[in-house]
Design a protein around this motif. Structure first.
Motif, short mmCIF file in Angstrom:
data_model
loop_
_atom_site.label_atom_id
_atom_site.label_comp_id
_atom_site.label_asym_id
_atom_site.label_seq_id
_atom_site.Cartn_x
_atom_site.Cartn_y
_atom_site.Cartn_z
N GLU A 213 0.81 -1.22 0.00
CA GLU A 213 0.00 0.00 0.00
C GLU A 213 0.84 1.28 0.00
N LEU A 214 1.96 1.22 0.72
CA LEU A 214 2.70 2.45 1.03
C LEU A 214 3.01 3.30 -0.20
N LEU B 125 4.66 10.44 5.31
CA LEU B 125 3.63 11.29 4.70
C LEU B 125 4.22 12.18 3.61
N THR B 126 5.39 12.75 3.89
CA THR B 126 5.93 13.77 2.97
C THR B 126 6.83 13.17 1.90
N ARG B 127 7.08 11.88 1.97
CA ARG B 127 8.16 11.31 1.17
C ARG B 127 8.07 11.63 -0.32
N TYR C 30 0.79 0.31 10.64
CA TYR C 30 -0.62 0.68 10.63
C TYR C 30 -0.78 2.20 10.79
N ALA C 31 -0.02 2.76 11.73
CA ALA C 31 -0.13 4.20 12.01
C ALA C 31 0.21 5.03 10.78
N ARG C 32 1.27 4.68 10.12
CA ARG C 32 1.72 5.48 8.98
C ARG C 32 0.71 5.43 7.84
N ILE C 33 0.17 4.23 7.62
CA ILE C 33 -0.81 4.09 6.54
C ILE C 33 -2.08 4.88 6.89
#
Lengths: 497, 497
Positions: free
Chosen positions: B275-276, B316-318, B473-476
């Motif tokens: 997903e990332l 998020l910003t990548r 999970y948090a990052r997604i």
């Protein structure tokens, strides 16, 4: 003449020692270096310049991909805004220079105007290069790591990239006038860029020429070169921390201007009262004339504790419109200010056209209190005279009227004033323990002040020594000097109209 | 309906209790008060508004004549500049609010647009008044002394003053469009001003109506009223220092959002990896779309120490273009920041249209660390929830996309992460003694965090709780929430085109 930088550049011989690495490996390594410079408190400035449509956005994104976004800041410099045009050229760049431990990435930079102006030449070019060399050199000597990239591409590559952009209906608005100009005449721009690159290829901040014929390869080269530069910078930093080479001062004190100050100069009450009001009225009118002529004014007050700086400032500004001036009292730097080059906070507060900023103490703290209290190393304060002269020259070249007053009193007079203040309920707040401590170092201060007066009295920013024992005399002299200088500045401005 | 403020104003009954004083006596007294508020660290804000050509410059000059120019600053507010229009309305005013111990004089102010726009009405008017009342109230409650003057004049006086200005060839350029408009229709402006004055005649910052039919008398009245207001403000300040009234909190904790966080939520490595990348690509595209739609974005990250804020921000910003966003890590305020209202530094760094600012910790420090460590008094942090809601509403009304993430982990998870970090050479810098100390106050923090989540979850700025135990999970979840909100904001913007 130095070697060509991009003229006759052999694209096919572009070597990339980093080609065997994966981009993400280089990126991860840079992330580690970012943490390291953060821990070591080293500022890093990365400049990305180059042809229009040469892929600056692409390599910039690749450069910071793995980094911790809390530790770096990207600034884009385009045509200066309304507010930026009101200030000296370097103002907007100084504001964005990196704090210690942070990375600043400049997308374009102080080279923007220079690169775009094909006709710049002679004194104007010389001055622009001098300005840029001063900011780069000063940051470098303060320990900053400076990495400069120029993105280069073949004529046919540029043409096809711009053509592609034009065709893309979502992005065609990104085609700039500069794109058009470079599209029309590649060779002329090539020659111009080559000249600028040569002139600004300083030992302390050399250019890295990067071919962007292959974008991915360019990204790797940029990452790799940045890693190398940071590695070298860390070595240099550690050397500096360990003391570096023994520093030997060249300055031999010959003149001591403060030895010849005639403190007997004074005015009677009658003389003072009869002159004061009309001089203040004239000063008020001239401040307004400076405003209408859009001349920015910087006035510096230095002098011993209790020498009467505050009183002189008050008399000077009394009939000026307060909407046009600002008085900034300078104390010890706070945490944010300390994390930057010492000139940063002063560049931040230079006045815009037509306005006046009066500094009650100033950047001269670097070569007085910081020198004597040991807050700056010898090498740091000894080079500060040049740095200060550069900054003042920069203000002068922008058309700033620059006045510097040094109010002198002797040691006995200071003692009397300290004691007097301690007995006046409304002035006691003016005396601190620090004032008494500074007094113990009187001779050291005199030595430092003499050096300031000798080394920073320039044609464009001379010092006026104010005999401060008689406050009335001092205040009138400040007013008269302001009036004389303001008249001259206005006359010069009228001449050049 | 409140009483009229300037409609039916009886100029001939204008009373001036200070008429028997000499202007310079009042000025000298104000200079003493200036030193006093400086010693007591009280900020003072003086606003001078009124009709065009009513003599604002004259009274302003008289007001500050005897003052020490190092202790006050005059700011002129006219039509907002390019840069100011890119930011929320209050931005340029917050920047200029006085530091503790200083006097700020505003020549015009946040009332400028309001007074000049005769057609403002309904929600727009209500919102403008609410914005102004929030800044005045917040400064007042922080201890500031606020003095507001409205300069009033008769129709025939104004007409003759403008006529005079027109005739003066050196100053006729000072006649503004507003002068012309008011000249043409005095009555309409009178009614409008009266309405605005009524609506903004707050208990904590009432208007002083000053007739400038006689300029010298007006100057004395302004000086005298300022003295009175400062005297009252000092009394209030001393009362506040002595504790004031016993403060009783109204808040009854009913909901505890952090009690119901499902920390078992997790993603497998495969799910995460699959997903990332595509979510990051989408986030990057949406950040660009926000830019082209000129929507400013503010993202707040809060959460326990070691909860993974930095990692989430990085993911998020990548794939966002670094030229469009900035990450601001918030630490304890430095000296300059401390000398201002706690919201000052945050207002200073709100993004301009199209840009994004990500706060790694934020203004919520006021109601978390400052509450628990006792850096703010109960009354101070208890009213901060409203102040924060006001600020966020202000950003929202400007069209800002506002996202707030609270990343939650439990106490055991934190311990594991602390210990883990101490064994990883490249992360050890992330653990400080303070982190261990904060941990001892875990329950207090949970209490404070629950209150934050309840009291500052608004329709315009809701919190998203992020289950943080599984970092993947948090990052997604952060990415998905950003994508959803950004899409919505862009859809809304397209609708209103």
């Amino acid at each position: 003449m130095a070697e060509n930088m991009i003229k006759d550049y052999e694209f096919d011989k572009f070597e990339n020692p980093y080609s065997n690495f994966k981009r993400s490996e280089l990126g991860d390594k840079l992330a580690k270096f970012e943490r390291l410079v953060n821990n070591l408190d080293i500022p890093v400035l990365i400049i990305i310049d180059g042809w229009e449509s040469s892929g600056k956005g692409f390599v910039l994104n690749d450069l910071i991909r793995e980094l911790d976004p809390r530790l770096h800041k990207v600034s884009v410099f385009e045509n200066p805004t309304e507010e930026e045009r009101e200030r000296p050229f370097l103002w907007r760049f100084w504001k964005k220079t990196p704090a210690k431990g942070n990375i600043a990435v400049f997308d374009r930079s102080f080279y923007f105007n220079l690169m775009n102006d094909l006709n710049i030449d002679g004194d104007e070019l010389k001055q622009a290069i001098a300005d840029i060399s001063s900011i780069e050199k000063e940051l470098y000597e303060d320990g900053a790591i400076i990495v400069k990239f120029f993105l280069h591409q073949k004529e046919k590559t540029q043409k096809s990239r711009i053509d592609e952009l034009r065709k893309d209906k979502h992005r065609s608005f990104l085609v700039t006038d500069e794109d058009e100009a470079q599209y029309k005449d590649y060779d002329k721009h090539l020659a111009h860029f080559d000249k600028i690159l040569k002139l600004s290829n300083f030992d302390y901040s050399p250019w890295n020429i990067i071919s962007t014929e292959d974008m991915k390869s360019a990204s790797k080269k940029i990452l790799g070169s940045t890693l190398d530069a940071i590695q070298d910078g860390i070595d240099r930093y550690i050397g500096m921390q360990n003391g570096g080479m023994r520093y030997i001062r060249q300055y031999i004190p010959e003149k001591r201007p403060l030895s010849n100050v005639d403190l007997s100069l004074s005015l009677s009450n009658e003389q003072y009262v009869s002159e004061l009001k009309s001089l203040q009225e004239e000063a008020g009118k001239l401040a307004y004339a400076l405003y209408t002529h859009r001349i920015p004014t910087v006035i510096v007050f230095e002098g011993m504790d209790a020498s009467g700086k505050g009183g002189a400032i008050k008399r000077l500004t009394r009939l000026m419109d307060p909407r046009g001036y600002e008085v900034i009292p300078i104390a010890a730097p706070d945490k944010t200010e300390k994390s930057h080059h010492y000139l940063w906070r002063f560049f931040n507060s230079v006045p815009k056209r037509g306005n006046m900023t009066i500094f009650d103490r100033s950047w001269y703290g670097r070569v007085m209190v910081e020198r004597i209290e040991g807050f700056a190393k010898i090498s740091e304060w000894d080079r500060a005279y040049d740095e200060i002269n550069n900054m003042e020259k920069h203000l002068h070249n922008f058309g700033t009227l620059l006045l510097k007053f040094f109010i002198y009193i002797d040691k006995n007079e200071q003692l009397e004033r300290f004691e007097g203040r301690e007995h006046k309920s409304d002035k006691i707040y003016k005396i601190t323990d620090e004032d008494w401590r500074n007094r113990e170092k009187w001779d050291e201060y005199i030595e430092a002040m003499n050096e300031v007066l000798v080394r920073t009295s320039t044609e464009y920013a001379p010092w006026t020594i104010i005999e401060g024992k008689d406050k009335k005399y001092a205040r009138i002299k400040v007013l008269k000097q302001f009036i004389e200088s303001a008249k001259e500045a206005i006359a010069n401005a009228n001449k050049s109209l």
